[in-house]
Design a protein around this motif. Structure first.
Motif, mmCIF file in Angstrom:
data_model
loop_
_atom_site.group_PDB
_atom_site.id
_atom_site.type_symbol
_atom_site.label_atom_id
_atom_site.label_comp_id
_atom_site.label_asym_id
_atom_site.label_seq_id
_atom_site.Cartn_x
_atom_site.Cartn_y
_atom_site.Cartn_z
ATOM 1 N N LEU A 180 -40.245 12.257 -13.473
ATOM 2 C CA LEU A 180 -40.527 11.995 -14.880
ATOM 3 C C LEU A 180 -40.770 13.301 -15.629
ATOM 4 O O LEU A 180 -41.613 14.093 -15.222
ATOM 5 N N PRO A 181 -40.040 13.537 -16.706
ATOM 6 C CA PRO A 181 -40.320 14.724 -17.515
ATOM 7 C C PRO A 181 -41.623 14.513 -18.271
ATOM 8 O O PRO A 181 -42.015 13.378 -18.534
ATOM 9 N N SER A 182 -42.316 15.575 -18.612
ATOM 10 C CA SER A 182 -43.565 15.430 -19.357
ATOM 11 C C SER A 182 -43.312 15.040 -20.805
ATOM 12 O O SER A 182 -44.142 14.405 -21.429
ATOM 13 N N ALA A 183 -42.162 15.419 -21.342
ATOM 14 C CA ALA A 183 -41.805 15.047 -22.711
ATOM 15 C C ALA A 183 -40.295 14.865 -22.784
ATOM 16 O O ALA A 183 -39.548 15.540 -22.081
ATOM 17 N N ILE A 184 -39.885 13.959 -23.631
ATOM 18 C CA ILE A 184 -38.461 13.712 -23.825
ATOM 19 C C ILE A 184 -38.139 13.731 -25.316
ATOM 20 O O ILE A 184 -39.044 13.684 -26.153
ATOM 21 N N THR A 185 -36.865 13.799 -25.612
ATOM 22 C CA THR A 185 -36.385 13.572 -26.966
ATOM 23 C C THR A 185 -35.598 12.275 -26.926
ATOM 24 O O THR A 185 -34.817 12.042 -26.006
ATOM 25 N N ILE A 186 -35.841 11.429 -27.919
ATOM 26 C CA ILE A 186 -35.103 10.176 -28.032
ATOM 27 C C ILE A 186 -34.133 10.328 -29.200
ATOM 28 O O ILE A 186 -34.550 10.601 -30.323
ATOM 29 N N HIS A 187 -32.849 10.198 -28.904
ATOM 30 C CA HIS A 187 -31.799 10.261 -29.924
ATOM 31 C C HIS A 187 -31.254 8.849 -30.082
ATOM 32 O O HIS A 187 -31.192 8.098 -29.119
ATOM 33 N N TRP A 188 -30.822 8.494 -31.288
ATOM 34 C CA TRP A 188 -30.199 7.187 -31.450
ATOM 35 C C TRP A 188 -29.207 7.180 -32.603
ATOM 36 O O TRP A 188 -29.267 7.993 -33.503
ATOM 37 N N VAL A 189 -28.282 6.216 -32.484
ATOM 38 C CA VAL A 189 -27.286 5.982 -33.519
ATOM 39 C C VAL A 189 -27.175 4.471 -33.709
ATOM 40 O O VAL A 189 -27.257 3.712 -32.748
ATOM 41 N N GLU A 190 -27.020 4.075 -34.949
ATOM 42 C CA GLU A 190 -26.945 2.646 -35.258
ATOM 43 C C GLU A 190 -25.540 2.103 -35.000
ATOM 44 O O GLU A 190 -24.546 2.693 -35.413
ATOM 45 N N LYS B 73 -41.800 3.073 -36.557
ATOM 46 C CA LYS B 73 -41.678 3.462 -37.966
ATOM 47 C C LYS B 73 -40.356 4.191 -38.213
ATOM 48 O O LYS B 73 -39.694 3.971 -39.223
ATOM 49 N N ASN B 74 -39.959 5.057 -37.275
ATOM 50 C CA ASN B 74 -38.721 5.821 -37.432
ATOM 51 C C ASN B 74 -37.471 4.980 -37.189
ATOM 52 O O ASN B 74 -36.464 5.158 -37.867
ATOM 53 N N MET B 75 -37.526 4.070 -36.229
ATOM 54 C CA MET B 75 -36.346 3.285 -35.860
ATOM 55 C C MET B 75 -36.228 1.974 -36.604
ATOM 56 O O MET B 75 -35.120 1.492 -36.811
ATOM 57 N N GLY B 76 -37.350 1.389 -36.939
ATOM 58 C CA GLY B 76 -37.304 0.075 -37.562
ATOM 59 C C GLY B 76 -36.645 -0.932 -36.632
ATOM 60 O O GLY B 76 -36.918 -0.958 -35.439
ATOM 61 N N SER C 9 -33.339 11.473 -34.304
ATOM 62 C CA SER C 9 -34.088 11.767 -33.078
ATOM 63 C C SER C 9 -35.575 11.933 -33.352
ATOM 64 O O SER C 9 -35.990 12.197 -34.474
ATOM 65 N N ILE C 10 -36.321 11.752 -32.294
ATOM 66 C CA ILE C 10 -37.752 12.054 -32.265
ATOM 67 C C ILE C 10 -37.935 12.996 -31.088
ATOM 68 O O ILE C 10 -37.606 12.646 -29.952
ATOM 69 N N GLU C 11 -38.460 14.187 -31.356
ATOM 70 C CA GLU C 11 -38.603 15.205 -30.307
ATOM 71 C C GLU C 11 -40.007 15.213 -29.722
ATOM 72 O O GLU C 11 -40.956 14.741 -30.337
ATOM 73 N N ASN C 12 -40.110 15.793 -28.534
ATOM 74 C CA ASN C 12 -41.375 15.998 -27.828
ATOM 75 C C ASN C 12 -42.192 14.720 -27.690
ATOM 76 O O ASN C 12 -43.387 14.696 -27.954
ATOM 77 N N VAL C 13 -41.525 13.659 -27.278
ATOM 78 C CA VAL C 13 -42.206 12.393 -27.033
ATOM 79 C C VAL C 13 -42.869 12.490 -25.662
ATOM 80 O O VAL C 13 -42.180 12.652 -24.666
#
Length: 136
Positions: free
Chosen positions: A98-108, A44-47, A23-27
């Protein structure tokens, strides 16, 4: 039925788990901001990871579940929609708050068929606030 699906997702290691998913928080998710540095950080984090992603807000509410191959390209398109949306367009006919910030979670998940099935199973069990993520 929902419990059986959750059990299957757990068995296959696709169940949403903040400890196991990356995850990337506070996006910042703001209209008309310079998103280039942020998109570079996400890339950079996800490639070129293929898989499922989840947007959640600061209250950990699941906002949206999507898939991408690679995920970064799909997320970049979400931000492009924001950048192309003028504030007046948003104020006139907001489709979603729209939220002011989100967290993006991911799984391959490599296989396209598996991504499709897992996306639907997660949407069924997690009940995201939005089925479509559109701004205008």
């Amino acid at each position: 039925m929902r419990e059986k699906i959750q059990d299957l997702l757990k068995k296959e290691n696709y169940a949403f788990d903040k400890e196991k998913w990356k995850s990337i928080e506070n996006v910042p998710f703001l209209i008309n901001t310079d998103t280039t540095p942020l998109l570079n950080k996400i890339k950079k984090n996800m490639g070129v990871t293929k898989g499922i992603y989840i947007f959640s807000d600061s209250d950990e509410r699941i906002l949206y579940i999507g898939k991408g191959a690679p995920i970064y390209n799909r997320i970049r398109r979400h931000f492009a929609k924001l950048k192309n949306c003028s504030p007046s367009m948003h104020e006139e006919a907001p489709r979603q708050e729209l939220p002011s910030a989100i967290t993006i979670h991911w799984v391959e998940i490599e296989q396209p068929e598996t991504r499709e099935i897992v996306e639907h199973m997660l949407a069924y069990t997690l009940k995201p606030a939005y089925k479509k993520w559109h701004i205008v």
